[in-house]
Design a protein around this motif. Structure first.
Motif, mmCIF file in Angstrom:
data_model
loop_
_atom_site.group_PDB
_atom_site.id
_atom_site.type_symbol
_atom_site.label_atom_id
_atom_site.label_comp_id
_atom_site.label_asym_id
_atom_site.label_seq_id
_atom_site.Cartn_x
_atom_site.Cartn_y
_atom_site.Cartn_z
ATOM 1 N N CYS A 70 0.832 -1.211 0.000
ATOM 2 C CA CYS A 70 0.000 0.000 0.000
ATOM 3 C C CYS A 70 0.862 1.256 0.000
ATOM 4 C CB CYS A 70 -0.932 0.009 1.212
ATOM 5 S SG CYS A 70 -2.204 -1.259 1.176
ATOM 6 N N ALA A 71 1.910 1.251 0.809
ATOM 7 C CA ALA A 71 2.802 2.411 0.870
ATOM 8 C C ALA A 71 3.510 2.612 -0.467
ATOM 9 C CB ALA A 71 3.819 2.234 1.999
ATOM 10 N N ALA A 72 3.901 1.522 -1.116
ATOM 11 C CA ALA A 72 4.555 1.630 -2.420
ATOM 12 C C ALA A 72 3.604 2.230 -3.450
ATOM 13 C CB ALA A 72 5.042 0.252 -2.880
ATOM 14 N N VAL A 73 2.347 1.803 -3.430
ATOM 15 C CA VAL A 73 1.351 2.365 -4.349
ATOM 16 C C VAL A 73 1.175 3.859 -4.068
ATOM 17 C CG1 VAL A 73 -1.102 2.357 -4.979
ATOM 18 C CG2 VAL A 73 0.152 0.194 -4.778
ATOM 19 N N GLU A 74 1.101 4.210 -2.787
ATOM 20 C CA GLU A 74 0.936 5.624 -2.415
ATOM 21 C C GLU A 74 2.137 6.450 -2.864
ATOM 22 O OE1 GLU A 74 -1.387 8.695 -0.992
ATOM 23 O OE2 GLU A 74 -1.930 6.590 -1.180
ATOM 24 N N LEU A 75 3.339 5.947 -2.647
ATOM 25 C CA LEU A 75 4.539 6.670 -3.070
ATOM 26 C C LEU A 75 4.634 6.749 -4.590
ATOM 27 C CD1 LEU A 75 7.072 5.289 -0.439
ATOM 28 C CD2 LEU A 75 6.079 7.590 -0.545
ATOM 29 N N PHE A 76 4.139 5.734 -5.285
ATOM 30 C CA PHE A 76 4.103 5.740 -6.749
ATOM 31 C C PHE A 76 3.283 6.919 -7.262
ATOM 32 C CE2 PHE A 76 2.333 3.628 -10.756
ATOM 33 C CZ PHE A 76 3.472 3.866 -11.514
ATOM 34 N N GLN A 77 2.315 7.354 -6.470
ATOM 35 C CA GLN A 77 1.481 8.492 -6.865
ATOM 36 C C GLN A 77 2.303 9.779 -6.980
ATOM 37 O OE1 GLN A 77 -1.665 8.513 -3.975
ATOM 38 N NE2 GLN A 77 -2.593 6.649 -4.799
ATOM 39 N N LEU A 78 3.440 9.841 -6.325
ATOM 40 C CA LEU A 78 4.306 11.022 -6.428
ATOM 41 C C LEU A 78 4.880 11.185 -7.836
ATOM 42 C CD1 LEU A 78 6.197 10.752 -3.009
ATOM 43 C CD2 LEU A 78 4.514 12.497 -3.672
ATOM 44 N N THR A 99 -3.559 10.920 -6.280
ATOM 45 C CA THR A 99 -2.723 11.938 -5.635
ATOM 46 C C THR A 99 -2.210 11.431 -4.294
ATOM 47 O OG1 THR A 99 -4.680 12.933 -4.629
ATOM 48 C CG2 THR A 99 -3.926 13.882 -6.704
ATOM 49 N N PHE A 100 -0.983 11.779 -4.003
ATOM 50 C CA PHE A 100 -0.340 11.354 -2.759
ATOM 51 C C PHE A 100 -0.899 12.130 -1.572
ATOM 52 C CE2 PHE A 100 2.836 11.997 0.526
ATOM 53 C CZ PHE A 100 3.215 10.702 0.799
ATOM 54 N N GLN A 101 -1.175 11.408 -0.483
ATOM 55 C CA GLN A 101 -1.576 12.038 0.781
ATOM 56 C C GLN A 101 -0.955 11.249 1.933
ATOM 57 O OE1 GLN A 101 -5.875 11.990 0.689
ATOM 58 N NE2 GLN A 101 -5.930 14.059 -0.155
ATOM 59 N N TRP A 102 -0.285 11.962 2.833
ATOM 60 C CA TRP A 102 0.336 11.313 3.985
ATOM 61 C C TRP A 102 -0.692 10.567 4.837
ATOM 62 C CZ3 TRP A 102 5.251 10.350 4.474
ATOM 63 C CH2 TRP A 102 6.166 11.148 3.812
ATOM 64 N N SER A 103 -1.887 11.123 4.969
ATOM 65 C CA SER A 103 -2.910 10.494 5.810
ATOM 66 C C SER A 103 -3.303 9.107 5.295
ATOM 67 C CB SER A 103 -4.147 11.390 5.919
ATOM 68 O OG SER A 103 -4.733 11.583 4.646
ATOM 69 N N ASP A 104 -3.136 8.882 4.004
ATOM 70 C CA ASP A 104 -3.433 7.557 3.462
ATOM 71 C C ASP A 104 -2.508 6.502 4.070
ATOM 72 O OD1 ASP A 104 -5.308 8.822 1.925
ATOM 73 O OD2 ASP A 104 -4.274 8.514 0.014
ATOM 74 N N VAL A 110 -3.356 1.351 9.772
ATOM 75 C CA VAL A 110 -4.472 0.926 10.626
ATOM 76 C C VAL A 110 -5.165 -0.293 10.022
ATOM 77 C CG1 VAL A 110 -6.763 1.606 11.469
ATOM 78 C CG2 VAL A 110 -4.830 3.178 11.702
ATOM 79 N N GLY A 111 -5.468 -0.241 8.733
ATOM 80 C CA GLY A 111 -6.144 -1.356 8.077
ATOM 81 C C GLY A 111 -5.339 -2.638 8.114
ATOM 82 N N ALA A 112 -4.048 -2.548 7.796
ATOM 83 C CA ALA A 112 -3.194 -3.741 7.788
ATOM 84 C C ALA A 112 -3.037 -4.299 9.199
ATOM 85 C CB ALA A 112 -1.831 -3.409 7.178
ATOM 86 N N ALA A 113 -2.889 -3.415 10.189
ATOM 87 C CA ALA A 113 -2.728 -3.871 11.575
ATOM 88 C C ALA A 113 -4.011 -4.527 12.090
ATOM 89 C CB ALA A 113 -2.330 -2.698 12.476
#
Length: 153
Positions: A70-78, A99-104, A110-113
C-alpha cells in the motif's frame, strides 16, 4: 487450524466482501472519515490477497507486506503516472489512486494492523479448537485433574 484450501476459500470470500464494503464506502460516504475507511479497507484487501498467496505466513508478516504494498502504491502516486492513468483508463483510480496524501499511509497502517490482529485471533482460536478443547480453564478449574482411580488428598 482449518485446511489450507478452506483457509484460502475463506480469505477469498472475505476479500470479495471487503471489495463490496470498500466500494460502498467509496460511493456513499463523502467525508474525511469515509476516505480514511476506504483506504483502511484497501489495506485489508491487500492483506487478504497476500494471505491467499502466502497462506502459511504469520499474520504479522502478511500485515507488514500488505502495508508495504500500500505504501509503495501511495509513493508511486508522487510520480504522476497513476494520476495520468486514472484520467485515461476507467477504474484505475480505485486501484492506484491519483494523488499522494500522507494520511493515506496512516489509514493503510491501521487497516493492515487490524486485519493482522483479527487474522491472528481467528488462527489462534482455530488452533485451540482443533486440539479438542478449551485453551483456558473454565471457572472452578485450577489445573489438570488426576486420572480416575487416583486417591484424593
Amino acid at each position: 487450524m482449518p485446511s489450507l484450501a478452506r483457509r484460502r476459500a475463506l480469505l477469498i470470500v472475505a476479500a470479495i466482501a471487503t471489495v463490496v464494503a470498500g466500494l460502498t464506502v467509496h460511493e456513499t460516504v463523502d467525508s474525511w472519515a469515509g476516505a480514511f475507511a476506504g483506504d483502511a479497507l484497501y489495506a485489508v484487501l491487500i492483506f487478504l490477497l497476500v494471505a491467499v498467496v502466502a497462506v502459511r505466513a504469520a499474520s504479522a508478516v502478511v500485515g507488514g507486506v500488505a502495508f508495504a504494498v500500500c505504501a509503495a502504491v501511495e509513493l508511486f502516486q508522487l510520480t504522476g503516472v497513476p494520476a495520468y492513468l486514472s484520467a485515461t483508463i476507467p477504474g484505475v483510480e480505485l486501484v492506484l489512486g491519483s494523488t499522494f496524501q500522507w494520511s493515506d499511509l496512516v489509514a493503510y497502517a491501521v487497516g493492515a494492523a487490524l486485519a493482522a490482529a483479527v487474522d491472528a485471533g481467528i488462527r489462534r482460536r482455530a488452533a485451540g479448537s482443533s486440539r479438542g478443547g478449551r485453551t483456558t480453564p473454565s471457572s472452578g478449574e485450577l489445573g489438570p485433574r488426576p486420572p480416575a482411580g487416583t486417591p484424593s488428598r
